[in-house]
Design a protein around this motif. Structure first.
Motif, mmCIF file in Angstrom:
data_model
loop_
_atom_site.group_PDB
_atom_site.id
_atom_site.type_symbol
_atom_site.label_atom_id
_atom_site.label_comp_id
_atom_site.label_asym_id
_atom_site.label_seq_id
_atom_site.Cartn_x
_atom_site.Cartn_y
_atom_site.Cartn_z
ATOM 1 N N GLU A 186 1.883 21.817 2.602
ATOM 2 C CA GLU A 186 1.164 22.808 3.396
ATOM 3 C C GLU A 186 -0.313 22.475 3.454
ATOM 4 O O GLU A 186 -0.924 22.513 4.512
ATOM 5 C CB GLU A 186 1.362 24.204 2.824
ATOM 6 C CG GLU A 186 2.735 24.773 3.070
ATOM 7 C CD GLU A 186 2.886 26.159 2.485
ATOM 8 O OE1 GLU A 186 1.876 26.874 2.336
ATOM 9 O OE2 GLU A 186 4.024 26.526 2.186
ATOM 10 N N ARG A 187 -0.893 22.132 2.332
ATOM 11 C CA ARG A 187 -2.318 21.806 2.283
ATOM 12 C C ARG A 187 -2.607 20.558 3.125
ATOM 13 O O ARG A 187 -3.578 20.508 3.873
ATOM 14 C CB ARG A 187 -2.772 21.607 0.846
ATOM 15 C CG ARG A 187 -4.249 21.325 0.736
ATOM 16 C CD ARG A 187 -4.691 21.205 -0.712
ATOM 17 N NE ARG A 187 -6.095 20.912 -0.785
ATOM 18 C CZ ARG A 187 -7.048 21.824 -0.924
ATOM 19 N NH1 ARG A 187 -6.715 23.101 -1.008
ATOM 20 N NH2 ARG A 187 -8.308 21.477 -0.978
ATOM 21 N N HIS A 246 6.521 23.864 -0.656
ATOM 22 C CA HIS A 246 5.817 22.635 -1.002
ATOM 23 C C HIS A 246 4.332 22.836 -0.728
ATOM 24 O O HIS A 246 3.843 22.486 0.334
ATOM 25 C CB HIS A 246 6.351 21.445 -0.198
ATOM 26 C CG HIS A 246 7.821 21.239 -0.352
ATOM 27 N ND1 HIS A 246 8.368 20.751 -1.507
ATOM 28 C CD2 HIS A 246 8.853 21.483 0.485
ATOM 29 C CE1 HIS A 246 9.689 20.684 -1.366
ATOM 30 N NE2 HIS A 246 10.000 21.126 -0.170
ATOM 31 N N GLY A 247 3.599 23.372 -1.707
ATOM 32 C CA GLY A 247 2.177 23.660 -1.547
ATOM 33 C C GLY A 247 1.375 22.449 -1.119
ATOM 34 O O GLY A 247 0.455 22.541 -0.316
ATOM 35 N N LEU A 280 -2.519 21.457 6.801
ATOM 36 C CA LEU A 280 -3.700 22.229 7.189
ATOM 37 C C LEU A 280 -4.957 21.361 7.230
ATOM 38 O O LEU A 280 -5.795 21.510 8.119
ATOM 39 C CB LEU A 280 -3.891 23.409 6.236
ATOM 40 C CG LEU A 280 -2.851 24.522 6.359
ATOM 41 C CD1 LEU A 280 -3.045 25.562 5.266
ATOM 42 C CD2 LEU A 280 -2.910 25.169 7.723
ATOM 43 N N ARG A 286 10.501 26.716 8.479
ATOM 44 C CA ARG A 286 9.207 26.990 7.873
ATOM 45 C C ARG A 286 8.559 25.664 7.522
ATOM 46 O O ARG A 286 9.146 24.860 6.804
ATOM 47 C CB ARG A 286 9.368 27.833 6.634
ATOM 48 C CG ARG A 286 9.843 29.226 6.945
ATOM 49 C CD ARG A 286 9.684 30.035 5.715
ATOM 50 N NE ARG A 286 9.154 31.313 6.094
ATOM 51 C CZ ARG A 286 9.366 32.403 5.403
ATOM 52 N NH1 ARG A 286 10.053 32.353 4.303
ATOM 53 N NH2 ARG A 286 8.854 33.533 5.800
ATOM 54 N N VAL A 287 7.378 25.440 8.014
ATOM 55 C CA VAL A 287 6.668 24.195 7.735
ATOM 56 C C VAL A 287 6.222 24.197 6.285
ATOM 57 O O VAL A 287 5.489 25.072 5.853
ATOM 58 C CB VAL A 287 5.444 24.037 8.673
ATOM 59 C CG1 VAL A 287 4.663 22.792 8.311
ATOM 60 C CG2 VAL A 287 5.885 24.009 10.107
ATOM 61 N N GLY A 288 6.692 23.216 5.547
ATOM 62 C CA GLY A 288 6.253 23.059 4.167
ATOM 63 C C GLY A 288 6.678 24.167 3.236
ATOM 64 O O GLY A 288 6.021 24.389 2.231
ATOM 65 N N ALA A 289 7.721 24.894 3.557
ATOM 66 C CA ALA A 289 8.153 25.997 2.712
ATOM 67 C C ALA A 289 8.451 25.504 1.305
ATOM 68 O O ALA A 289 9.231 24.589 1.107
ATOM 69 C CB ALA A 289 9.387 26.669 3.302
#
Length: 131
Positions: free
Chosen positions: A112-113, A108-109, A116, A103-106
């Protein structure tokens, strides 16, 4: 039956009937719970017993790198459940290994941001702007 017609075990749209059943040796339930996104890769280990053409094809497909169960079923043109049964044979023999997709960036908000935002920037640079 006329000379030009297909044998009864063949359907023009579906192909050879009974193939999925024979590929899984009549089994309809996998012994391991695979998700559609489970990644499968070949280990390079030789199976200890003879397997059919679907087994060999799966090993060939997975030799190039990990593929998902869904991708493998599509490549083999077999129902997913049959593909899972065949994969269980190969997993039990040590010919393939499986893992859940990362999972990419699971958890770690911020990561993920950041991912994106970087993706959005790249798309904006490549796609023409609307007038």
């Amino acid at each position: 039956m006329s000379c030009g017609s297909a044998p009864p075990q063949f359907d023009e749209a579906a192909g050879r009937l009974g193939r999925p059943y024979t590929a899984s040796s009549g089994r309809t339930r996998p012994t391991t719970g695979f998700e559609l996104t489970t990644l499968v890769r070949a280990t390079g280990a030789r199976p200890l017993r003879y397997f059919g053409p679907e087994h060999r094809r799966l090993i060939q497909l997975c030799a190039g790198g990990p593929l998902s169960v869904a991708e493998l079923a599509a490549q083999l043109r077999l129902p997913v459940v049959v593909t899972k049964v065949v994969l269980c044979d190969l997993l039990d023999s040590g010919a393939v290994a499986v893992r859940a997709p990362a999972r990419v960036g699971a958890g770690h908000g911020a990561v993920e941001r950041e991912v994106l935002e970087t993706l959005l920037e790249g798309l904006r640079r490549r796609l023409p702007t609307r007038p």
